[in-house]
Design a protein around this motif. Sequence first.
Motif, PDB file in Angstrom:
ATOM      1  N   PRO A 118     -11.195   8.692  -2.029  1.00 15.50           N
ATOM      2  CA  PRO A 118     -12.286   7.844  -2.526  1.00 15.50           C
ATOM      3  C   PRO A 118     -12.034   6.351  -2.290  1.00 15.50           C
ATOM      4  O   PRO A 118     -12.982   5.598  -2.019  1.00 15.50           O
ATOM      5  N   LEU A 119     -10.781   5.915  -2.398  1.00 14.49           N
ATOM      6  CA  LEU A 119     -10.465   4.509  -2.162  1.00 14.49           C
ATOM      7  C   LEU A 119     -10.730   4.128  -0.708  1.00 14.49           C
ATOM      8  O   LEU A 119     -11.296   3.072  -0.413  1.00 14.49           O
ATOM      9  N   ILE A 120     -10.323   5.010   0.206  1.00 10.00           N
ATOM     10  CA  ILE A 120     -10.551   4.743   1.632  1.00 10.00           C
ATOM     11  C   ILE A 120     -12.036   4.734   1.936  1.00 10.00           C
ATOM     12  O   ILE A 120     -12.537   3.890   2.688  1.00 10.00           O
ATOM     13  N   ALA A 121     -12.799   5.663   1.331  1.00 11.61           N
ATOM     14  CA  ALA A 121     -14.244   5.724   1.564  1.00 11.61           C
ATOM     15  C   ALA A 121     -14.944   4.483   1.026  1.00 11.61           C
ATOM     16  O   ALA A 121     -15.944   4.021   1.594  1.00 11.61           O
ATOM     17  N   LEU A 134      -3.714  10.509   7.021  1.00  9.39           N
ATOM     18  CA  LEU A 134      -2.538  10.649   6.159  1.00  9.39           C
ATOM     19  C   LEU A 134      -2.867  11.450   4.908  1.00  9.39           C
ATOM     20  O   LEU A 134      -2.109  12.338   4.500  1.00  9.39           O
ATOM     21  N   ALA A 135      -4.008  11.127   4.265  1.00  7.80           N
ATOM     22  CA  ALA A 135      -4.409  11.859   3.062  1.00  7.80           C
ATOM     23  C   ALA A 135      -4.711  13.310   3.385  1.00  7.80           C
ATOM     24  O   ALA A 135      -4.366  14.229   2.625  1.00  7.80           O
ATOM     25  N   SER A 136      -5.347  13.565   4.534  1.00 10.14           N
ATOM     26  CA  SER A 136      -5.641  14.940   4.949  1.00 10.14           C
ATOM     27  C   SER A 136      -4.350  15.702   5.227  1.00 10.14           C
ATOM     28  O   SER A 136      -4.265  16.911   4.972  1.00 10.14           O
ATOM     29  N   GLY A 137      -3.347  14.997   5.762  1.00 11.43           N
ATOM     30  CA  GLY A 137      -2.053  15.633   5.989  1.00 11.43           C
ATOM     31  C   GLY A 137      -1.435  16.113   4.682  1.00 11.43           C
ATOM     32  O   GLY A 137      -0.814  17.189   4.637  1.00 11.43           O
ATOM     33  N   GLU A 138      -1.581  15.316   3.620  1.00 11.11           N
ATOM     34  CA  GLU A 138      -1.087  15.748   2.307  1.00 11.11           C
ATOM     35  C   GLU A 138      -1.799  17.010   1.840  1.00 11.11           C
ATOM     36  O   GLU A 138      -1.176  17.940   1.319  1.00 11.11           O
ATOM     37  N   LEU A 139      -3.120  17.037   2.011  1.00 10.86           N
ATOM     38  CA  LEU A 139      -3.887  18.205   1.584  1.00 10.86           C
ATOM     39  C   LEU A 139      -3.527  19.437   2.416  1.00 10.86           C
ATOM     40  O   LEU A 139      -3.441  20.546   1.878  1.00 10.86           O
ATOM     41  N   ARG A 281     -24.360  -0.532  -8.202  1.00 12.53           N
ATOM     42  CA  ARG A 281     -24.720   0.356  -7.092  1.00 12.53           C
ATOM     43  C   ARG A 281     -24.349  -0.230  -5.735  1.00 12.53           C
ATOM     44  O   ARG A 281     -24.373   0.472  -4.732  1.00 12.53           O
ATOM     45  N   ASP A 282     -24.050  -1.521  -5.716  1.00  8.58           N
ATOM     46  CA  ASP A 282     -23.740  -2.187  -4.456  1.00  8.58           C
ATOM     47  C   ASP A 282     -22.253  -2.176  -4.126  1.00  8.58           C
ATOM     48  O   ASP A 282     -21.845  -2.761  -3.114  1.00  8.58           O
ATOM     49  N   LEU A 283     -21.419  -1.541  -4.970  1.00  7.10           N
ATOM     50  CA  LEU A 283     -19.974  -1.590  -4.747  1.00  7.10           C
ATOM     51  C   LEU A 283     -19.553  -1.100  -3.358  1.00  7.10           C
ATOM     52  O   LEU A 283     -18.746  -1.752  -2.690  1.00  7.10           O
ATOM     53  N   PRO A 284     -20.091   0.050  -2.872  1.00  5.59           N
ATOM     54  CA  PRO A 284     -19.680   0.472  -1.519  1.00  5.59           C
ATOM     55  C   PRO A 284     -20.046  -0.544  -0.447  1.00  5.59           C
ATOM     56  O   PRO A 284     -19.320  -0.684   0.544  1.00  5.59           O
ATOM     57  N   HIS A 285     -21.154  -1.257  -0.646  1.00  8.67           N
ATOM     58  CA  HIS A 285     -21.565  -2.272   0.329  1.00  8.67           C
ATOM     59  C   HIS A 285     -20.688  -3.517   0.216  1.00  8.67           C
ATOM     60  O   HIS A 285     -20.267  -4.088   1.222  1.00  8.67           O
ATOM     61  N   ARG A 388       1.544  -0.204  -4.940  1.00  7.06           N
ATOM     62  CA  ARG A 388       1.498  -0.816  -3.616  1.00  7.06           C
ATOM     63  C   ARG A 388       0.821   0.109  -2.604  1.00  7.06           C
ATOM     64  O   ARG A 388       0.032  -0.329  -1.771  1.00  7.06           O
ATOM     65  N   SER A 389       1.118   1.397  -2.681  1.00  3.31           N
ATOM     66  CA  SER A 389       0.495   2.348  -1.760  1.00  3.31           C
ATOM     67  C   SER A 389      -1.001   2.454  -2.020  1.00  3.31           C
ATOM     68  O   SER A 389      -1.797   2.594  -1.083  1.00  3.31           O
ATOM     69  N   ARG A 390      -1.403   2.361  -3.297  1.00  3.11           N
ATOM     70  CA  ARG A 390      -2.832   2.405  -3.616  1.00  3.11           C
ATOM     71  C   ARG A 390      -3.540   1.153  -3.123  1.00  3.11           C
ATOM     72  O   ARG A 390      -4.668   1.208  -2.641  1.00  3.11           O
ATOM     73  N   ALA A 391      -2.887   0.021  -3.224  1.00  5.53           N
ATOM     74  CA  ALA A 391      -3.494  -1.223  -2.743  1.00  5.53           C
ATOM     75  C   ALA A 391      -3.717  -1.164  -1.236  1.00  5.53           C
ATOM     76  O   ALA A 391      -4.723  -1.676  -0.731  1.00  5.53           O
ATOM     77  N   HIS A 392      -2.811  -0.541  -0.503  1.00  6.70           N
ATOM     78  CA  HIS A 392      -2.963  -0.459   0.947  1.00  6.70           C
ATOM     79  C   HIS A 392      -4.069   0.503   1.359  1.00  6.70           C
ATOM     80  O   HIS A 392      -4.564   0.430   2.484  1.00  6.70           O
ATOM     81  N   HIS A 393      -4.476   1.402   0.470  1.00  2.08           N
ATOM     82  CA  HIS A 393      -5.608   2.277   0.771  1.00  2.08           C
ATOM     83  C   HIS A 393      -6.915   1.728   0.218  1.00  2.08           C
ATOM     84  O   HIS A 393      -7.981   2.238   0.554  1.00  2.08           O
ATOM     85  N   MET A 394      -6.841   0.704  -0.602  1.00  2.00           N
ATOM     86  CA  MET A 394      -8.051   0.049  -1.093  1.00  2.00           C
ATOM     87  C   MET A 394      -7.946  -1.424  -0.728  1.00  2.00           C
ATOM     88  O   MET A 394      -8.256  -1.827   0.378  1.00  2.00           O
ATOM     89  N   CYS A 395      -7.492  -2.247  -1.651  1.00  2.00           N
ATOM     90  CA  CYS A 395      -7.165  -3.649  -1.379  1.00  2.00           C
ATOM     91  C   CYS A 395      -6.475  -4.194  -2.628  1.00  2.00           C
ATOM     92  O   CYS A 395      -6.530  -3.587  -3.690  1.00  2.00           O
TER      93      CYS A 395
END
Length: 428
Positions: A118-121, A134-139, A281-285, A388-395
């Motif tokens: 969800p963070l990457i999306a 990378l996330a798909s590799g974990e799954l 509602r504008d967060l993804p944008h 830190r890993s979460r920040a690199h997948h989001m910001c």
Amino acid sequence: MLKLGLFLIGARSFAASAHYALMGGVLLIACGFLGVIVPDDQGVRIGLAILGLGLATRACVYVGGLVLHSGLTVATLILSLLFLLVSLVWMAAPVIGARPAAVALAVAFTIDGLSRLPLIALVRFERWRDGVLLASGELLLAWVLASEWLIPAYKSLALLSGISLSVSGHSLLRLALLMHNGGPFGSLHDFLTGDLRSWHREIPKGRRPECEKQSASLAVRLYIWTPKFAVAGSTSWPLVDRYLMTFGEGGKPSAGHAALGIDSDLYLSHWPVSEISAGIRDLPHVFYSGRNKDMPGLFPPSYAFECEDWIPADQCIEFRTRNADAVRAYWNAYRQNTAYNITDRNCSIVVANALELAMEGHLRTRHPWLRLARLLVHPALWQASYLRSRAHHMCWTPGLVLDYANLLKQVVEPSGRAASSLSVVRTR
């Protein structure tokens, strides 16, 4: 987590023992291959018992450390208990078999992989496909562990252990190479950072300024304007208003702000010239990180200026550093481009980079390997690596920087206080 510990200890400490890093890296990779090719399950089970005992001990230290540091929240408690459960199941592998341990580990990988997607999306950064891979590799790994598809449970656990050891060995080999090329003044920031994001292109490469060894210890002050404090009458959106943004009266959004000052002549802050208007509602944008989202930015000259122009910060954390020259070189390079991007060139990214540069080698010692062993069981280092890993997948956001800085404070200055709430009066 291993990389962050090595980074905080610094190149200077390891310079005289780079050959140990080389030998350790080769040994870990060799053990990793041995774990993959071991023929019988009994040896694997004994190995899993030993490894599980170490993990369970570390998990108990982790939970205990959280309680002692008053950092135990519902989220961290759940993660800690899951970690402890997986460790205990792994330790019991010789008795209950490898299957339960594989399933427990598969659940952990599934939770971690699904939490990244969800963070990457949301952000869709430049190399978001690599993050999805990378996330798909974990799954996929979770599926292999749970279903025993093609590989028996005991063999898949041996494979996982081998991969883990090989990755750690690769990190030590990179450290040895950096020590060989850069010597005691080589910077480890490239070693610490990942390749998914391009936040570090302004950081000078190679050697740190040698004059730092004569420099005095200076105060580093991190200022945080949390999103809920930054706007009046903000509504409550759990996690969203902590790590993304909140919305005040009339739907006015605020993502908060972060800035960093060293001594009296260096102040790092980046702000968009025009306020960002958005609704929930504008967060993804809004958080889409494409270059078409770049906007003009400005660099406030001082904390006093920001207090007068807006409001004082509500959180402040203070560190000590001898790396002011490295931070100054980074800031001089960063200011050559004024563009602001909410997920790729924002205030929190500036502060996170500068804070890490200031903390590099903060734990330097004559006995680096002993200190590293102690750091690897420090609960705050595990949490900091996770954030830190979460920040690199989001910001990086003000909320993430605040939590990250508090955790680093526990690691580098364990007797120091965490973030202090400032007594401030809202001016608008």
